[in-house]
Design an enzyme around this catalytic site. Sequence first.
Site, PDB file in Angstrom:
ATOM      1  N   LYS A 202     -14.165   8.685  -5.004  1.00  0.00           N
ATOM      2  CA  LYS A 202     -15.481   9.042  -4.447  1.00  0.00           C
ATOM      3  C   LYS A 202     -15.902  10.428  -4.933  1.00  0.00           C
ATOM      4  CE  LYS A 202     -13.893   6.651  -0.293  1.00  0.00           C
ATOM      5  NZ  LYS A 202     -13.309   6.944   1.035  1.00  0.00           N
TER       6      LYS A 202
ATOM      7  N   HIS B  56       0.794  -1.232   0.000  1.00  0.00           N
ATOM      8  CA  HIS B  56       0.000   0.000   0.000  1.00  0.00           C
ATOM      9  C   HIS B  56       0.819   1.271   0.000  1.00  0.00           C
ATOM     10  CE1 HIS B  56      -4.178  -1.408   0.481  1.00  0.00           C
ATOM     11  NE2 HIS B  56      -3.599  -2.484   0.982  1.00  0.00           N
TER      12      HIS B  56
ATOM     13  N   LYS C 261       0.636  14.508   1.588  1.00  0.00           N
ATOM     14  CA  LYS C 261      -0.648  14.836   0.954  1.00  0.00           C
ATOM     15  C   LYS C 261      -0.793  16.338   0.713  1.00  0.00           C
ATOM     16  CE  LYS C 261      -3.108  10.799   2.927  1.00  0.00           C
ATOM     17  NZ  LYS C 261      -3.909  10.181   1.838  1.00  0.00           N
TER      18      LYS C 261
ATOM     19  N   THR D 242      -8.296   6.750  -2.704  1.00  0.00           N
ATOM     20  CA  THR D 242      -9.645   6.295  -3.045  1.00  0.00           C
ATOM     21  C   THR D 242     -10.634   7.439  -2.867  1.00  0.00           C
ATOM     22  OG1 THR D 242      -9.827   5.420  -0.794  1.00  0.00           O
ATOM     23  CG2 THR D 242      -9.356   3.838  -2.557  1.00  0.00           C
TER      24      THR D 242
ATOM     25  N   LYS E  57      -8.998  13.957   3.987  1.00  0.00           N
ATOM     26  CA  LYS E  57      -8.140  12.771   4.023  1.00  0.00           C
ATOM     27  C   LYS E  57      -7.296  12.884   5.271  1.00  0.00           C
ATOM     28  CE  LYS E  57      -6.461  13.961  -0.100  1.00  0.00           C
ATOM     29  NZ  LYS E  57      -6.393  12.744  -0.866  1.00  0.00           N
ATOM     30  N   ARG E  58      -6.589  11.813   5.650  1.00  0.00           N
ATOM     31  CA  ARG E  58      -5.701  11.916   6.793  1.00  0.00           C
ATOM     32  C   ARG E  58      -4.706  13.051   6.587  1.00  0.00           C
ATOM     33  NH1 ARG E  58      -5.824   8.040  11.130  1.00  0.00           N
ATOM     34  NH2 ARG E  58      -3.884   9.067  11.723  1.00  0.00           N
TER      35      ARG E  58
HETATM   36  C1  LIG Z   1     -12.045   7.273   1.399  1.00  0.00           C
HETATM   37  C2  LIG Z   1     -11.645   7.642   2.771  1.00  0.00           C
HETATM   38  C3  LIG Z   1     -10.291   7.853   3.080  1.00  0.00           C
HETATM   39  C4  LIG Z   1      -9.192   7.765   2.041  1.00  0.00           C
HETATM   40  O1  LIG Z   1      -9.048   9.049   1.440  1.00  0.00           O
HETATM   41  P1  LIG Z   1      -7.774   9.399   0.538  1.00  0.00           P
HETATM   42  O2  LIG Z   1      -8.098  10.751  -0.009  1.00  0.00           O
HETATM   43  O3  LIG Z   1      -7.718   8.368  -0.541  1.00  0.00           O
HETATM   44  O4  LIG Z   1      -6.596   9.401   1.420  1.00  0.00           O
HETATM   45  C5  LIG Z   1      -9.954   8.192   4.372  1.00  0.00           C
HETATM   46  N1  LIG Z   1     -10.897   8.331   5.327  1.00  0.00           N
HETATM   47  C6  LIG Z   1     -12.198   8.160   5.066  1.00  0.00           C
HETATM   48  C7  LIG Z   1     -13.191   8.341   6.157  1.00  0.00           C
HETATM   49  C8  LIG Z   1     -12.622   7.802   3.786  1.00  0.00           C
HETATM   50  O5  LIG Z   1     -13.922   7.609   3.543  1.00  0.00           O
END
Ligand SMILES: *Cc1c(COP(=O)(O)O)cnc(C)c1O
Length: 840
Positions: free
Chosen positions: A686, A383, A580, A682, A574-575
């Site tokens: 979305k 990952h 990032k 991911t 995101k985190r």
């Molecule tokens: C999809 C999702 C992530 C991953 O987000 P990235 O932008 O791909 O890092 C992290 N936390 C939650 C709650 C999510 O739904």
Amino acid sequence: MPPPPKSTAGRSEEARALARARELPNSRTATDVDSLRRAFADHLQYSQAKDEHTATALDRYFAVAYAVRDRMMRRWVQTQQTYYRSDTKRVYYLSLEFLMGKALENNLINLGLRDSMRDALASLGLELDDLLAQEPDAGLGNGGLGRLAACFLDSLATLQYPAYGYGIRYEFGIFDQELRNGWQVERPEEWLRFGNAWEIPRPEYEVPVHFFGRTEHFVDEHGKHRVRWVDTRKVLGMPYDTPVAGYHNHTVNTLRLWRARASEEFDLSDFNRGDYIAAVEEKNLSETISKVLYPNDLTVMGKELRLQQQYFFVACSIHDILNRHLKTHESFDGFADKVAIQLNDTHPAIAVAELMRVFVDQYDLEWEKAWEICRSVFGYTNHTLLPEALERWQVELFGRVLPRHLEIVYEINRRFLDEVRASGKADEGAVARMSIIEEGPGRQVRMANLAVIGSRSVNGVAALHTELLKTELFHDFHALWPERFNNKTNGVTPRRWLLAANPELARTITECIGPQWVTDADELRRLEPLADDADFRRVFREIKRQNKERLAAIVKAENGITLDLDSIFDVQVKRLHEYKRQLLNVLHIVHQYLRIKADPAYAPVPRTYVFGAKAAPGYFMAKQIIKLINSVGEVVNHDLDVRGRIAVVFLKNYRVSLAERVFPAADVSEQISTAGKEASGTGNMKFQMNGALTVGTLDGANVEIREEVGAENFFLFGLTVEQVAELRRRGYNPWEYYRNDRDLKAVLDALSSGRFSPGEPRLFQPIVDSLLNGGDPYLCLADFRSYLECQERVSQAYLDPERWSRMAILNVARSGKFSSDRTIREYAEEIWGATPTPVA
Ligand SMILES: *Cc1c(COP(=O)(O)O)cnc(C)c1O
């Protein structure tokens, strides 16, 4: 030895009687509105012991959840019977994280009950949405990796694969994030406080797990060299099963999560010495194993408890998998034809050594035979390439907690290195890099190397990431075994992320192209012509506006800020991680702010900058950046000069259920990581699925998103992987960018001057220092100008609503590739060799 089975005669008699009992009228699991209302009333009374006067919203939630759960039970049992009878190949997904979020709405949707339940509740004067809000998130994960596992479970059940998720039932999942004076504060999230309607505890399937102790080598009665693991401390793993229903089919798969329990004989000695309290204290100690999720995303800490967690759930799961196999098979001869085990990152990689231990020490298999089986059942998903995320255990620690496993790892390694040297395919440098043991002071066990050597398949999670795995991190292994490496670009489930999260858009799509897209996301392509239909574009904009209104109501309630619905909702959720580059986003906001202050006539296209991010509790720079976002927001949102132009919002406690409100409301998706650092992402998918346009670098799955939507429907900026490498080769000096770009200098000077930290002028100096004196490891300054220009193009595009909505619709229409159904089908066909096994 297991107890002898009950006589078959007795059992079939029971089966006939049960079948007769189930034929009686008034089945308690009918799905018409009247039956659902009755089921709700019954559960309120019989499960919650409440009436309409005493019932709380939570009681009503439980009554609905139980009514839904009842309607999964028969299918669940039948699914397991189907797998048992057909002796189909099973898939086991081992993951230390499952970021499930809420279950009720998803279950209602997948079972086809949402509308009837809404009607049944409405007839009682209740709103389904109010009850959905009562459920706590199951936050058993940090971010993308854990959410991927959750999306995979939905796709596995929907595609009718015989699959099981295995993980840990943490008592405390990811922490609850609060903000105090703009700083993150963590609080434990007691998600189980009021009980969990979805899980079934199965104490009867408890599994013993051993730790510590030592090994004894001896010669058995056949003169064979054997090993015993003795003087161990025993903990019990108790399974809790959660049903996972497929969409509109009869499949209900199992997520089995393990809870650590003290074994009864554990502290007999203390009890016998009469020290009751000491014995009970010890009990607590072994139960800490499943107490809490480590909240570090993509960094490892080398903590003993973490290794114990990994081994604990792996040992339980391997035991369970072997037991299930032996119910219908005499031996392990055909094991690899019946079992595929996927390792979600290296967190469960100890499974390779554990399966060898059980085969060799417990079932007395020859090493070579055991290894052949092992090597053909495991698949390993990598990952990340970030060095701080690569798991390594001190040999001393590893050997103390798992002495037998250390011996096995050494033996696997010895044989592997012999084989490589004999093949003549690798020089000594490569041999040292591929060794499971990292030599030098403080020797370490490299879990990634163990996973690669013990698996038949190694995959990355986006095309670019897989290429980098092959050429960089696993370059030597790739030279040795090119056929083992493959790509599986991540995906997300369209059930949760479009059908459930964006019901109005989903309804409109179904009206236009029919409902097939829900399980065949490529069907969304049929929306393409509608991008040129002005009426459809208007409807699309109306839906986006409603979704922005829903998010604005949350922001009003949580932050007390009134959002401008006409502004661009520019979102980065995101985190929080330096790679990032939330910081790059902030630099742009500060630039905009300074520009407005310097030129009162400057009227940019109004924007609302939305952030959501948790930081690992010990990650200093990440916490500084959260404070910076809030401080910039404080200044910007209260400055009358910028009113109506820009606003900054930090949403606290970003989690799955909040994400479901955020993606549908976004106009712009910020995917701005330094090229080469984000394995896939991911969140980016979305956003696309919900019609947000991406501002992104050529990183992770952004590359493939851009390929799908077309370059003209994607806002690209920044250095490529190759340019980053080239810049570093030449010697990157952030000061040059500071000196040569007046806007950038003004932004950094504003941070240094304390403009956003009144009374504490040096508050943000560590951030500025990391950019200038710390070498700017993630190249924020190098990409600053390109990012600004890109954001200017975004604003210009937004000025033309027809053009913008056309682009957004094309993004939705071309998101089919990023359904996790596609991903899972590829895993099943190319790695697992699993076939759909429908339930009648
Ligand atoms: C999809 C999702 C992530 C991953 O987000 P990235 O932008 O791909 O890092 C992290 N936390 C939650 C709650 C999510 O739904």
